[in-house]
Design a protein around this motif. Structure first.
Motif, PDB file in Angstrom:
ATOM      1  N   GLN A  91      71.553  13.565  53.007  1.00  0.00           N
ATOM      2  CA  GLN A  91      72.481  14.068  51.992  1.00  0.00           C
ATOM      3  C   GLN A  91      73.817  13.331  52.068  1.00  0.00           C
ATOM      4  N   ALA A 131      67.537  13.058  43.482  1.00  0.00           N
ATOM      5  CA  ALA A 131      67.664  13.389  44.903  1.00  0.00           C
ATOM      6  C   ALA A 131      66.371  13.065  45.643  1.00  0.00           C
ATOM      7  N   ASP A 161      65.864   6.159  50.959  1.00  0.00           N
ATOM      8  CA  ASP A 161      66.659   6.129  52.180  1.00  0.00           C
ATOM      9  C   ASP A 161      65.770   6.079  53.419  1.00  0.00           C
ATOM     10  N   PHE A 202      66.095   9.316  45.977  1.00  0.00           N
ATOM     11  CA  PHE A 202      66.990   8.780  46.996  1.00  0.00           C
ATOM     12  C   PHE A 202      66.447   9.041  48.389  1.00  0.00           C
ATOM     13  N   CYS A 203      65.963  10.247  48.641  1.00  0.00           N
ATOM     14  CA  CYS A 203      65.396  10.574  49.950  1.00  0.00           C
ATOM     15  C   CYS A 203      64.265   9.613  50.295  1.00  0.00           C
ATOM     16  N   TYR A 231      73.378  10.042  50.517  1.00  0.00           N
ATOM     17  CA  TYR A 231      73.300  10.169  49.061  1.00  0.00           C
ATOM     18  C   TYR A 231      74.699  10.228  48.452  1.00  0.00           C
ATOM     19  N   MET A 265      69.548   2.300  44.099  1.00  0.00           N
ATOM     20  CA  MET A 265      69.330   2.894  45.428  1.00  0.00           C
ATOM     21  C   MET A 265      68.688   1.881  46.368  1.00  0.00           C
TER      22      MET A 265
END
Length: 210
Positions: free
Chosen positions: A164, A27, A34, A30-31, A167, A200
């Motif tokens: 989120q 997570a 992103d 990914f944040c 994700y 990702m």
């Protein structure tokens, strides 16, 4: 040889790499991705001929930003040693920023823990730093990392709820793509985090396909 991401957009991530922590690490990664930054973790250059410490130092020196999770630094059973790798790497990163030449002096560090004030029991020297507790929740990790990158790195100001949602969209896209390529569900669950981080980046660079 693949070129390393730029220093100004690289985020060194120092945390456990076991299966239990994987959802939080993924997570977090990914944040970072992103928001168009690059998570840098030790396994990415595991085939390097240099020893592990030299590889970690290389990642720290190549990253303007560092995230250090100290939530696994205590022993959980009698006669078990506390895990010291994470605070050691935090010390390396802090020393690099404090004593290194420019642009290392521009480094910024985020420290995470599981429960608030846990760190004071074993690392009181950092009392007064802004330590963030995530409680083992991946949504909290996303909010904390998002807020930090927006404030300290000038990341695009999108909400944590949007990240989120991204994700969830990525996970669906990745799962369907890998199944179409012949992977089984067990294969996908067993992918190493570094492979997931690569996916990702591909998803973001491809325009976040649905």
């Amino acid at each position: 040889m693949i070129a390393a991401p730029p220093f100004e957009r690289s985020v060194f991530v120092n945390c456990p790499f076991d299966d239990d922590f994987a959802p939080l690490l993924q997570a977090m990664a990914f944040c970072i991705t992103d928001l168009d930054f690059y998570p840098r973790i030790a396994p990415e250059n595991a085939n390097n001929a240099a020893n592990r410490l030299d590889r970690i130092v290389e990642l720290i020196r190549g990253s303007r930003y560092g995230i250090h999770d100290l939530s696994r630094c205590k022993s959980t059973a009698a006669d078990e040693y506390a895990r010291l790798n994470m605070p050691f790497e935090l010390g390396l990163d802090h020393g690099c920023a404090r004593f290194g030449p420019a642009p290392l002096t521009d480094k910024s560090i985020l420290i995470l823990e599981h429960d608030r004030y846990d760190y004071q029991k074993g690392l009181s020297d950092i009392a007064g730093w802004d330590i963030q507790a995530h409680g083992g929740e991946f949504a909290a990790v996303i909010r904390i990392v998002r807020n930090w990158l927006v404030h300290h790195a000038g990341a695009v100001n999108i909400g944590a709820s949007k990240i989120q949602g991204d994700y969830a969209a990525f996970q669906e896209w990745h799962w369907e793509r890998e199944l179409a390529l012949g992977a089984s569900e067990d294969d996908i669950r067993d992918y190493p985090t570094i492979q997931l981080i690569s996916a990702m980046r591909h998803w973001v660079d491809a325009g976040r396909p649905l």
